[in-house]
Design a protein around this motif. Structure first.
Motif, PDB file in Angstrom:
ATOM      1  N   ARG A  71      20.062  18.727 -16.318  1.00 25.75           N
ATOM      2  CA  ARG A  71      19.707  17.894 -15.175  1.00 25.75           C
ATOM      3  C   ARG A  71      20.977  17.338 -14.559  1.00 25.75           C
ATOM      4  NH1 ARG A  71      19.576  12.201 -15.711  1.00 25.75           N
ATOM      5  NH2 ARG A  71      20.267  11.459 -17.751  1.00 25.75           N
ATOM      6  N   ARG A 105       8.513  12.894 -14.278  1.00 22.83           N
ATOM      7  CA  ARG A 105       9.940  12.876 -14.559  1.00 22.83           C
ATOM      8  C   ARG A 105      10.440  11.437 -14.588  1.00 22.83           C
ATOM      9  NH1 ARG A 105      13.255  14.808  -9.888  1.00 22.83           N
ATOM     10  NH2 ARG A 105      13.728  12.624  -9.576  1.00 22.83           N
ATOM     11  N   ALA A 157      18.388  23.835 -20.800  1.00 18.43           N
ATOM     12  CA  ALA A 157      17.837  23.109 -19.658  1.00 18.43           C
ATOM     13  C   ALA A 157      18.756  21.933 -19.366  1.00 18.43           C
ATOM     14  CB  ALA A 157      16.416  22.632 -19.948  1.00 18.43           C
ATOM     15  N   GLU A 167      11.085  14.855 -18.864  1.00 20.75           N
ATOM     16  CA  GLU A 167       9.973  15.529 -18.198  1.00 20.75           C
ATOM     17  C   GLU A 167       8.775  15.577 -19.137  1.00 20.75           C
ATOM     18  OE1 GLU A 167       8.796  19.799 -16.086  1.00 20.75           O
ATOM     19  OE2 GLU A 167      10.860  19.405 -16.675  1.00 20.75           O
ATOM     20  N   THR A 214      14.735  20.359 -13.068  1.00 22.44           N
ATOM     21  CA  THR A 214      15.341  20.875 -14.301  1.00 22.44           C
ATOM     22  C   THR A 214      16.057  22.181 -13.979  1.00 22.44           C
ATOM     23  OG1 THR A 214      13.663  19.863 -15.700  1.00 22.44           O
ATOM     24  CG2 THR A 214      14.883  21.704 -16.630  1.00 22.44           C
TER      25      THR A 214
END
Length: 460
Positions: A219, A340, A217, A324, A47
């Motif tokens: 990814r 994850r 956050a 997550e 992350t």
């Protein structure tokens, strides 16, 4: 032209090489493994926060032409995560943490832990804001900052209150009104994710939830290996030379010595290695190990395959899981497990647990069973496909014990005054998780920015 040698090809090493490779610099990156990326090539918690650091890196190292793919989003598929993560507690309750939404976070904490919990959480986040505002311009983004600068910062009563050097993160939580033990475990998780023990984690770690909830956050689709590839390709475009399967055995002012005895000269050496490894290479310490208490834990990582949802479970079991999930165990005897699941690969699960170096691949089956039990599914529906042990991580990175975050954080000094960018040896710079400003992808990239700023006069 400055001759620069970068040792290590993790995020910090690749970022430093890309930033320093200009018309005025000749950069060679040396990597003891056969490919770039360091621990990014396997399943590392991924992350991302502070995406602006990576965006700045790719913009500043891109070509001037519009077709040069200068932006981060042009080389990787970067997406926000919402919820940031789901916390699941032993009593069956849970918390879905919204992404970068102050009001929604307040409501989520109130719903999970009762009226007033949301305000308490926001007070913790606000403390992190004050701490970040104090250290960012004076310590984080100043390459040669040191203890003298910290003491100068303490001359301000507002800075002393913000950094609260004698208080722990738990004490900040208690003062903010955190009463529910489950909520305190959420705060503890931020400490552990930074490489600190919850009992001694300094208050400054409140910066972590502040950064996450303020800047969001994110990814990268495909995981951190995609970032490693993008950084490597950017280095190649900048003219960086790579020497793989090459181990550096010592570093001195103006030179590095390789395992085969070859000596390479350089005007600047950037060590993108662990602090203890650097001390060994420069002759500051002897041997290859550090005392276990000096370093944060490693993690056992496993890649699981979940049986097709239509075979055993409702479709929601594999297709609607949060990216997550943090699975808390009963008490201290059961480890916290982080899970994850990428939406584009719903049947591939990556799990992590803090463990000791002695843990082996045989422990993966126990971890798998613990995951199944906490999720309330049949263990037979999960199959272990790949295992990455602390020993594997130690062999890959040389970090003592395979530690994920380097030296443990147990005080304000160990949190923000880590190994300095500018080292005592002339021409030697240090970057990476055990250097300033600390562990994490964004901070590692920020350490590379600091190193490049030292060389600013030599850049074009």
């Amino acid at each position: 032209m400055a001759r620069i040698i970068v040792v290590g090809s993790g995020v910090a090493g690749l970022a430093a090489a890309a930033r320093m490779a200009t018309g005025a610099n000749d950069v060679t990156l040396i990597e003891r493994n056969g490919s770039p990326g360091g621990s990014l090539i396997w399943a590392t918690p991924d992350t991302l926060t502070l995406p602006a650091v990576l965006r700045d890196l790719f913009v500043k190292t891109g070509g001037r032409k519009a077709s040069a793919a200068g932006k981060l989003e042009e080389v990787v598929d970067l997406r926000p995560i919402d919820p940031v993560r789901t916390y699941r507690f032993p009593d069956g309750s849970s918390l879905d943490l919204p992404n970068a939404a102050r009001g929604a976070s307040k409501d989520a904490f109130d719903a999970a832990f009762g009226h007033g919990a949301g305000d308490a959480w926001l007070r913790v986040v606000d403390h992190g804001n004050r701490a970040w505002s104090a250290v960012r311009p004076t310590l984080v983004e100043v390459p040669d900052a040191g203890r003298r600068d910290l003491w100068r910062l303490f001359s301000s009563s507002a800075a002393r209150r913000a950094l609260a050097p004698r208080r722990t993160l738990r004490q900040i939580g208690e003062a903010a009104g955190v009463r529910d033990p489950r909520m305190m475990r959420v705060l503890d998780e931020y400490a552990q994710a930074a490489g600190a023990a919850p009992e001694t984690a300094p208050s400054v770690i409140a910066i972590r939830p502040y950064i996450e909830q303020t800047f969001g956050a994110w990814r990268i689709v495909g995981g951190l290996p995609e970032l490693a590839t993008a950084l490597y390709e950017r280095c190649l475009k900048r003219g960086v030379s790579f020497r793989f399967d090459t181990e550096v055995t010592s570093i001195a002012a103006g030179s590095v010595t390789l395992a085969d005895g070859e000596r390479l000269s350089a005007d600047v050496i950037v060590a993108a290695v662990d602090a203890h490894v650097l001390a060994r290479l420069t002759g500051t310490v002897k041997g290859s190990k550090a005392a276990p208490a000096d370093y944060s834990p490693s993690i056992l990582s496993i890649r699981l395959e979940s049986r097709n949802a239509t075979e055993t479970t409702p479709a929601t079991e594999t297709t609607e899981r949060a990216y997550e999930t943090v699975l808390f165990g009963e008490g201290d005897e059961q480890p916290t497990i982080r899970l994850r699941v990428a939406p584009e690969r719903p049947n591939e699960w990556i799990a992590y647990a803090d463990v000791a170096l002695s843990m082996t691949s045989q422990d993966a089956e126990e971890l798998k069973s613990a995951i199944a039990k906490r999720l309330g599914i049949a263990a037979e529906s999960l199959t272990v496909r790949e295992v990455f042990t602390p020993g594997d991580r130690e062999r890959l990175t040389s970090t003592p014990g395979g530690s994920l975050h380097g030296p443990a954080i147990s005080s304000l000094n160990s949190a923000i005054l880590r190994s300095p960018t500018v080292q005592p040896i002339k021409g030697l710079l240090h970057v990476g998780p055990s250097a300033r400003p600390g562990p994490g992808i964004a901070f590692a990239a920020l350490s590379a920015w600091n190193a490049a700023e030292v060389l600013k006069p030599t850049r074009v």
